[in-house]
Design a protein around this motif. Structure first.
Motif, PDB file in Angstrom:
ATOM      1  N   ALA A 153      41.704   4.289 -61.129  1.00 37.55           N
ATOM      2  CA  ALA A 153      42.840   4.449 -62.039  1.00 37.55           C
ATOM      3  C   ALA A 153      44.026   5.027 -61.288  1.00 37.55           C
ATOM      4  O   ALA A 153      43.880   5.722 -60.277  1.00 37.55           O
ATOM      5  CB  ALA A 153      42.463   5.354 -63.208  1.00 37.55           C
ATOM      6  N   LEU A 154      45.213   4.732 -61.810  1.00 36.83           N
ATOM      7  CA  LEU A 154      46.446   5.266 -61.242  1.00 36.83           C
ATOM      8  C   LEU A 154      46.594   6.720 -61.642  1.00 36.83           C
ATOM      9  O   LEU A 154      46.356   7.088 -62.798  1.00 36.83           O
ATOM     10  CB  LEU A 154      47.648   4.465 -61.750  1.00 36.83           C
ATOM     11  N   THR A 155      46.957   7.559 -60.706  1.00 39.75           N
ATOM     12  CA  THR A 155      47.114   8.976 -60.968  1.00 39.75           C
ATOM     13  C   THR A 155      48.401   9.486 -60.331  1.00 39.75           C
ATOM     14  O   THR A 155      48.969   8.832 -59.455  1.00 39.75           O
ATOM     15  CB  THR A 155      45.909   9.776 -60.410  1.00 39.75           C
ATOM     16  N   THR A 156      48.854  10.631 -60.774  1.00 39.76           N
ATOM     17  CA  THR A 156      50.056  11.257 -60.227  1.00 39.76           C
ATOM     18  C   THR A 156      49.680  12.565 -59.551  1.00 39.76           C
ATOM     19  O   THR A 156      49.093  13.440 -60.177  1.00 39.76           O
ATOM     20  CB  THR A 156      51.092  11.538 -61.331  1.00 39.76           C
ATOM     21  N   GLU A 157      50.012  12.692 -58.280  1.00 34.64           N
ATOM     22  CA  GLU A 157      49.760  13.920 -57.532  1.00 34.64           C
ATOM     23  C   GLU A 157      51.095  14.565 -57.182  1.00 34.64           C
ATOM     24  O   GLU A 157      52.073  13.868 -56.910  1.00 34.64           O
ATOM     25  CB  GLU A 157      48.991  13.620 -56.241  1.00 34.64           C
ATOM     26  N   HIS A 158      51.118  15.885 -57.213  1.00 35.14           N
ATOM     27  CA  HIS A 158      52.318  16.615 -56.834  1.00 35.14           C
ATOM     28  C   HIS A 158      52.157  17.035 -55.383  1.00 35.14           C
ATOM     29  O   HIS A 158      51.362  17.922 -55.059  1.00 35.14           O
ATOM     30  CB  HIS A 158      52.491  17.843 -57.731  1.00 35.14           C
ATOM     31  N   VAL A 159      52.885  16.380 -54.498  1.00 36.43           N
ATOM     32  CA  VAL A 159      52.739  16.593 -53.060  1.00 36.43           C
ATOM     33  C   VAL A 159      54.098  16.946 -52.457  1.00 36.43           C
ATOM     34  O   VAL A 159      55.058  16.190 -52.594  1.00 36.43           O
ATOM     35  CB  VAL A 159      52.171  15.338 -52.364  1.00 36.43           C
ATOM     36  N   ASP A 160      54.155  18.104 -51.797  1.00 33.91           N
ATOM     37  CA  ASP A 160      55.392  18.535 -51.126  1.00 33.91           C
ATOM     38  C   ASP A 160      56.600  18.481 -52.060  1.00 33.91           C
ATOM     39  O   ASP A 160      57.683  18.017 -51.678  1.00 33.91           O
ATOM     40  CB  ASP A 160      55.654  17.677 -49.888  1.00 33.91           C
ATOM     41  N   GLY A 161      56.393  18.925 -53.294  1.00 37.44           N
ATOM     42  CA  GLY A 161      57.494  18.981 -54.241  1.00 37.44           C
ATOM     43  C   GLY A 161      57.843  17.669 -54.903  1.00 37.44           C
ATOM     44  O   GLY A 161      58.804  17.597 -55.673  1.00 37.44           O
ATOM     45  N   ARG A 162      57.060  16.632 -54.649  1.00 39.37           N
ATOM     46  CA  ARG A 162      57.340  15.317 -55.233  1.00 39.37           C
ATOM     47  C   ARG A 162      56.117  14.796 -55.972  1.00 39.37           C
ATOM     48  O   ARG A 162      54.984  15.088 -55.599  1.00 39.37           O
ATOM     49  CB  ARG A 162      57.743  14.316 -54.153  1.00 39.37           C
ATOM     50  N   ASP A 163      56.353  14.004 -57.022  1.00 37.55           N
ATOM     51  CA  ASP A 163      55.272  13.329 -57.733  1.00 37.55           C
ATOM     52  C   ASP A 163      54.994  12.000 -57.052  1.00 37.55           C
ATOM     53  O   ASP A 163      55.899  11.162 -56.904  1.00 37.55           O
ATOM     54  CB  ASP A 163      55.646  13.097 -59.195  1.00 37.55           C
ATOM     55  N   VAL A 164      53.739  11.798 -56.638  1.00 38.78           N
ATOM     56  CA  VAL A 164      53.346  10.601 -55.900  1.00 38.78           C
ATOM     57  C   VAL A 164      52.282   9.855 -56.691  1.00 38.78           C
ATOM     58  O   VAL A 164      51.274  10.442 -57.099  1.00 38.78           O
ATOM     59  CB  VAL A 164      52.798  10.974 -54.505  1.00 38.78           C
ATOM     60  N   LYS A 165      52.491   8.563 -56.904  1.00 34.03           N
ATOM     61  CA  LYS A 165      51.530   7.726 -57.621  1.00 34.03           C
ATOM     62  C   LYS A 165      50.480   7.199 -56.648  1.00 34.03           C
ATOM     63  O   LYS A 165      50.800   6.681 -55.583  1.00 34.03           O
ATOM     64  CB  LYS A 165      52.245   6.544 -58.282  1.00 34.03           C
ATOM     65  N   ARG A 166      49.224   7.333 -57.041  1.00 33.07           N
ATOM     66  CA  ARG A 166      48.129   6.847 -56.217  1.00 33.07           C
ATOM     67  C   ARG A 166      47.036   6.256 -57.104  1.00 33.07           C
ATOM     68  O   ARG A 166      46.881   6.655 -58.255  1.00 33.07           O
ATOM     69  CB  ARG A 166      47.527   7.974 -55.375  1.00 33.07           C
ATOM     70  N   THR A 167      46.260   5.352 -56.545  1.00 32.79           N
ATOM     71  CA  THR A 167      45.084   4.834 -57.233  1.00 32.79           C
ATOM     72  C   THR A 167      43.869   5.535 -56.646  1.00 32.79           C
ATOM     73  O   THR A 167      43.658   5.508 -55.427  1.00 32.79           O
ATOM     74  CB  THR A 167      44.961   3.318 -57.058  1.00 32.79           C
ATOM     75  N   GLU A 168      43.093   6.175 -57.507  1.00 32.61           N
ATOM     76  CA  GLU A 168      41.961   6.981 -57.064  1.00 32.61           C
ATOM     77  C   GLU A 168      40.692   6.592 -57.825  1.00 32.61           C
ATOM     78  O   GLU A 168      40.746   5.938 -58.871  1.00 32.61           O
ATOM     79  CB  GLU A 168      42.261   8.466 -57.294  1.00 32.61           C
ATOM     80  N   ASN A 169      39.559   7.037 -57.296  1.00 30.52           N
ATOM     81  CA  ASN A 169      38.277   6.849 -57.965  1.00 30.52           C
ATOM     82  C   ASN A 169      37.984   8.042 -58.864  1.00 30.52           C
ATOM     83  O   ASN A 169      38.111   9.199 -58.440  1.00 30.52           O
ATOM     84  CB  ASN A 169      37.149   6.712 -56.942  1.00 30.52           C
TER      85      ASN A 169
END
Length: 238
Positions: A153-169
């Motif tokens: 599923a697509l998820t949103t991670e907060h990395v280095d002050g930015r929201d990054v979209k990723r597909t994770e298990n």
């Protein structure tokens, strides 16, 4: 290991002088009369509720009771108002939340709040390829050690002050009972979340411990979870 999948907010912060109240009219007339009502006694009542949260409905004036209701609703998180759908969600997970809470030494409302925050009150669940729910209400990822079913599923991670979209298990379960049991096992068995165990109904301690343990990358996660939990707890008060 964990991330924030949802974008649900937990409502605004309300100070003693920042309670949102409706306008009874434009300009003068009813608007002015309401402004006269919103004076010393009402401000004092709402301030006492915000700061202490323990006064009874019977002790409030009609305006104070109305304002208290607005403050309670604002703590429940997200753009959705607390209503029949939210109560139905809480009712549907109640027996599983109680079982998980007993293992963790926390109030069931805290577990329910965590599920509500992560799943958008059950309205944004993780789904399988066929569109069915995978019952993962807590957004738990499937690491290398996970031997069960997996959903991507697509998820949103907060990395280095930015929201990054990723597909994770993410982990997938056959039902809610398995999902809540795995959640309890995860928190109880991981030393990173030791501070969340045995806190009873202390929503602040529970939320802070999960955030400090790295459950989510959202820097505001603890405050969001605390507010959702506080709103659910407030609804149970007589």
């Amino acid at each position: 290991m964990f991330t924030v999948r949802n974008d649900i907010g937990a409502g605004p912060d309300f100070g003693a002088d920042a309670v949102a109240l409706p306008l009874m009219g434009q300009g003068g007339g009813d608007g002015e009369r309401f402004a006269d009502q919103w004076s010393g006694q009402l401000r004092s009542e709402v301030r006492d509720f915000i700061e202490n949260g323990s006064d009874s409905w019977a002790s409030l004036s009609p305006e104070g009771a109305w304002a208290r209701q607005r403050v309670q609703d604002a703590t429940l998180g997200g753009s959705m108002p607390y209503g029949a759908d939210q109560q139905a969600f809480l009712d549907s997970i109640a027996p599983y939340a109680q079982q998980a809470a007993a293992k963790l030494g926390v109030a069931p409302e805290l577990v329910s709040a965590h599920a509500a925050l992560e799943s958008g009150w059950g309205q944004r669940p993780l789904t399988r390829a066929d569109g069915g729910s995978n019952h993962n209400l807590f957004g738990i990822k499937a690491g290398k050690g996970w031997q069960g079913e997996v959903t991507r599923a697509l998820t949103t991670e907060h990395v280095d002050g930015r929201d990054v979209k990723r597909t994770e298990n993410f982990r997938a379960y056959s039902g809610l009972q398995d999902a809540f049991a795995d959640y309890a096992q995860l928190l109880a068995g991981n030393p990173r979340y030791r501070g969340a165990l045995g806190v009873g109904g202390n929503a602040q301690a529970f939320a802070q411990a999960l955030a400090q343990g790295g459950y989510a990358t959202d820097p505001g996660y603890a405050d969001k979870l605390r507010k959702v939990a506080a709103g659910i707890q407030a609804r149970k008060q007589p």
